[in-house]
Motif scaffolding. Structure first.
Motif, PDB file in Angstrom:
ATOM      1  N   UNK A 114     -31.691  33.240  -7.717  1.00  0.00           N
ATOM      2  CA  UNK A 114     -33.078  32.674  -7.745  1.00  0.00           C
ATOM      3  C   UNK A 114     -32.921  31.425  -8.604  1.00  0.00           C
ATOM      4  N   UNK A 115     -32.202  31.580  -9.876  1.00  0.00           N
ATOM      5  CA  UNK A 115     -32.072  30.553 -10.905  1.00  0.00           C
ATOM      6  C   UNK A 115     -31.226  29.448 -10.308  1.00  0.00           C
ATOM      7  N   UNK A 117     -31.194  28.410  -7.146  1.00  0.00           N
ATOM      8  CA  UNK A 117     -32.002  27.711  -6.236  1.00  0.00           C
ATOM      9  C   UNK A 117     -33.139  26.944  -7.085  1.00  0.00           C
ATOM     10  N   UNK A 118     -33.521  27.548  -8.094  1.00  0.00           N
ATOM     11  CA  UNK A 118     -34.556  26.776  -8.802  1.00  0.00           C
ATOM     12  C   UNK A 118     -33.991  25.542  -9.241  1.00  0.00           C
ATOM     13  N   UNK A 119     -32.859  25.555  -9.801  1.00  0.00           N
ATOM     14  CA  UNK A 119     -31.880  24.346 -10.366  1.00  0.00           C
ATOM     15  C   UNK A 119     -31.667  23.520  -9.282  1.00  0.00           C
ATOM     16  N   UNK A 120     -31.243  23.816  -8.037  1.00  0.00           N
ATOM     17  CA  UNK A 120     -31.070  22.820  -6.966  1.00  0.00           C
ATOM     18  C   UNK A 120     -32.446  22.352  -6.364  1.00  0.00           C
ATOM     19  N   UNK A 121     -33.440  23.093  -6.473  1.00  0.00           N
ATOM     20  CA  UNK A 121     -34.915  22.567  -6.107  1.00  0.00           C
ATOM     21  C   UNK A 121     -35.228  21.678  -7.162  1.00  0.00           C
ATOM     22  N   UNK A 122     -34.712  21.591  -8.244  1.00  0.00           N
ATOM     23  CA  UNK A 122     -35.195  20.506  -9.184  1.00  0.00           C
ATOM     24  C   UNK A 122     -34.037  19.082  -9.011  1.00  0.00           C
ATOM     25  N   UNK A 124     -30.889  19.184  -9.541  1.00  0.00           N
ATOM     26  CA  UNK A 124     -29.812  19.364 -10.213  1.00  0.00           C
ATOM     27  C   UNK A 124     -28.711  19.643  -9.381  1.00  0.00           C
TER      28      UNK A 124
ATOM     29  N   UNK B  55     -36.920  21.619   1.724  1.00  0.00           N
ATOM     30  CA  UNK B  55     -36.167  20.656   0.677  1.00  0.00           C
ATOM     31  C   UNK B  55     -34.482  21.248   0.787  1.00  0.00           C
ATOM     32  N   UNK B  57     -33.026  24.009   1.310  1.00  0.00           N
ATOM     33  CA  UNK B  57     -32.293  25.056   0.451  1.00  0.00           C
ATOM     34  C   UNK B  57     -31.613  26.029   1.743  1.00  0.00           C
ATOM     35  N   UNK B  83     -34.609  16.178  -3.484  1.00  0.00           N
ATOM     36  CA  UNK B  83     -35.076  17.576  -4.180  1.00  0.00           C
ATOM     37  C   UNK B  83     -35.867  17.316  -5.068  1.00  0.00           C
ATOM     38  N   UNK B  90     -41.305  29.464  -6.593  1.00  0.00           N
ATOM     39  CA  UNK B  90     -40.931  30.665  -5.852  1.00  0.00           C
ATOM     40  C   UNK B  90     -41.728  31.958  -6.020  1.00  0.00           C
ATOM     41  N   UNK B  94     -38.427  32.394 -11.421  1.00  0.00           N
ATOM     42  CA  UNK B  94     -36.907  31.857 -11.517  1.00  0.00           C
ATOM     43  C   UNK B  94     -36.881  31.112 -12.756  1.00  0.00           C
ATOM     44  N   UNK B  96     -35.305  29.741 -16.098  1.00  0.00           N
ATOM     45  CA  UNK B  96     -33.688  29.788 -16.844  1.00  0.00           C
ATOM     46  C   UNK B  96     -34.163  30.793 -17.975  1.00  0.00           C
ATOM     47  N   UNK B 112     -31.653  15.334 -14.555  1.00  0.00           N
ATOM     48  CA  UNK B 112     -31.771  14.544 -13.349  1.00  0.00           C
ATOM     49  C   UNK B 112     -32.442  13.059 -13.076  1.00  0.00           C
ATOM     50  N   UNK B 156     -42.873  23.422 -14.690  1.00  0.00           N
ATOM     51  CA  UNK B 156     -41.551  22.668 -14.566  1.00  0.00           C
ATOM     52  C   UNK B 156     -41.345  21.934 -13.437  1.00  0.00           C
TER      53      UNK B 156
END
Ligand code: ADP
Ligand code: MG
Lengths: 215, 249
Positions: A114-115, A117-122, A124, B55, B57, B83, B90, B94, B96, B112, B156
């Motif tokens: 999930x982390x 995915x969260x990074x990709x969703x942001x 990164x 998005x 995924x 994205x 979620x 999630x 970090x 980014x 976030x």
């Protein structure tokens, strides 16, 4: 007995330094190369994943001694001549990288998906999320397995004696042959390997505590 | 891109297969700017997949998805840029785990959007203030309750100044007493005009904040309508059946 040591201290010390240098260089290279191969193995690009898998299966399954001999005597036949020192570092690094890769990969898989995915969703990129989110957290679980690899490299470096690299075991062998004190010299060299391995383990524990602060 | 006049999100004939199983089956959906769409439906009906396809995924098997008039690009920098404009929250937060709350909020803006640290931190503190967690800027995620973690996760996502927010069951992993603190943040966000797609079982939220309810079953959108229409006068048997199950307890 004492005089044997006194007379050959220079050669033995040279051997210790060479062993340390080979171990340090080969270990660092294997971690870097192993991380790269691990990144290949988890990358979204199938051909890279295949390259990573093939690398691991080749170098994890070759005896180090065989590889040392191939690099030392085989590569010159195709026009690539490396110094004995480089031969030892390269062979050890290639083999250990296969193990380091699997350690890094297990570490990556240990970070909740999930982390990532969260990074990709942001927004990164794959590389950014690896470097900023996944690998820093994977590192925590990788310390002890990496210590094992370090010890493997240190002990494995003794095989380089077989292709005449002037490291600790080679020097002990030479001096032992000259002075007929082989047992004494191998005893001492064994002790030195134990010390190197213990130092590696100690460093690992320190690193692990550092990384574990603030959970 | 912002000049585009049509809907912010448009899905046309979207199919998504996992192997031979269809998770989405001929989905058509448009989300207008400022609209709050609540997606409800039984487990396995494709709600998460819908969110995750928007998005990218998950990649769709066929059909088209456009955001702000632009088709979703393939994996790569263009997709990463897109994205960055679509926030996602979620069920499992999630956050970090190795970064404190403030760093969780500043990572994407700095990495980014290349926002300078000072500016990113200022914006992060404003957002934490807004979700009621200004005092937790230095805390690690593991030190927070679920409700607090989810509010950080929302902040976030907002730190990237998204034009669309996707929520996939944001309160389903929370203890009951924490659900409202998260919903309150979402209701405020909706009131401020954020475009939102929210998968949730919180009917109260849907009635209060949604412009439209979309009911899914078996990978299809079965019924769509205003919250009042949908909850009080569902037109399909499947929706009636679903509602009778969730509203009785
Ligand atoms: N990664 C996946 N691999 C295989 N099947 C999946 C995957 N994700 C979802 N599915 C299947 O797709 C269908 C829709 O799932 P999902 O979108 O998660 O539903 P919901 O969020 O409404 O509960 C389910 O049948 C589920 O089993
Ligand atoms: Mg779901």
């Amino acid at each position: 007995m004492i005089t044997v040591l006194q007379d050959n201290l220079g050669a033995l010390w040279q051997g210790v330094l060479t062993t340390l240098a080979i171990t340090a260089l080969a270990f660092l290279s294997s971690v870097l190369l192993g991380t790269l191969v691990a990144v290949f193995r988890v990358s979204p690009i199938p051909p890279l994943r295949l390259v990573g898998a093939v690398y691991v299966e080749i170098f994890r399954n070759i005896p180090l001694l065989a590889l040392l001999i191939l690099v030392a005597y085989g590569l010159p036949e195709v026009g690539i001549s490396l110094s004995l020192f480089t031969t030892a570092v390269l062979s050890l690094a290639l083999v250990s990288a296969a193990f380091a890769c699997e350690t890094v990969r297990a570490g990556i898989n240990g970070v909740p998906v999930g982390q990532a995915e969260a990074a990709r969703a942001l927004g990164l990129t794959f590389t950014q999320s690896l470097a900023r989110v996944i690998l820093p957290q994977a590192l925590r679980t990788m310390v002890q397995p990496l210590v094992n690899i370090f010890i493997g490299v240190a002990l494995g470096s003794s095989l380089a004696a077989a292709v005449s690299v002037g490291e600790l075991t080679y020097q002990a062998q030479q001096v032992g042959n000259r002075t007929a004190e082989a047992m004494l010299l191998f005893g001492i060299s064994a002790l030195v390997y134990v010390v190197i391995a213990l130092l590696g383990g100690g460093l690992g524990s320190v690193l692990e505590r550092r990384l574990a602060v603030r959970r | 891109m912002a000049d585009h006049q049509g809907p912010l999100v448009r899905l046309r004939d979207v199919d998504k297969y996992f192997g031979t199983a269809a998770a989405l089956n001929g989905v058509n959906l448009e989300v207008q700017r400022g609209e709050v769409v609540v997606v409800i439906g039984p487990s396995g009906s494709g709600k998460s997949t819908l969110c995750r396809c928007i998005n990218r995924l998950e990649t769709i098997t066929s059909g088209e998805i456009e955001i702000d008039g632009v088709p979703l690009p393939p994996e790569g920098r263009a997709l990463a840029r897109l994205r960055a404009e679509v926030g996602m929250v979620f069920q499992s937060f999630n956050l970090f785990g190795h970064k404190n709350v403030l760093d969780n909020l500043t990572m994407a803006p700095m990495q980014v959007a290349k926002v300078p640290r000072a500016e990113a931190e200022q914006r992060a503190r404003e957002l934490l203030e807004r979700v009621g967690l200004a005092h937790k800027a230095d805390a690690m995620p593991a030190e927070l309750s679920g409700g607090q973690q989810q509010r950080v996760a929302i902040a976030r996502a907002l730190a990237m100044r998204p034009k669309l927010m996707l929520f996939d069951e944001p309160t389903s992993a929370l203890d009951p007493e924490m659900i409202n603190e998260v919903l309150a943040v979402m209701i405020e966000l909706a009131a401020e005009g954020m475009t939102m797609v929210v998968v949730t079982h919180e009917m109260g939220f849907a009635r209060k904040a949604a412009n439209r309810v979309v009911f899914m079953d078996g990978g299809q959108i079965v019924e769509t309508g205003s919250p009042a229409e949908f909850f009080d006068h569902p037109t399909t048997d499947r929706a009636r059946d679903f509602l009778s199950k969730v509203l009785t307890h």
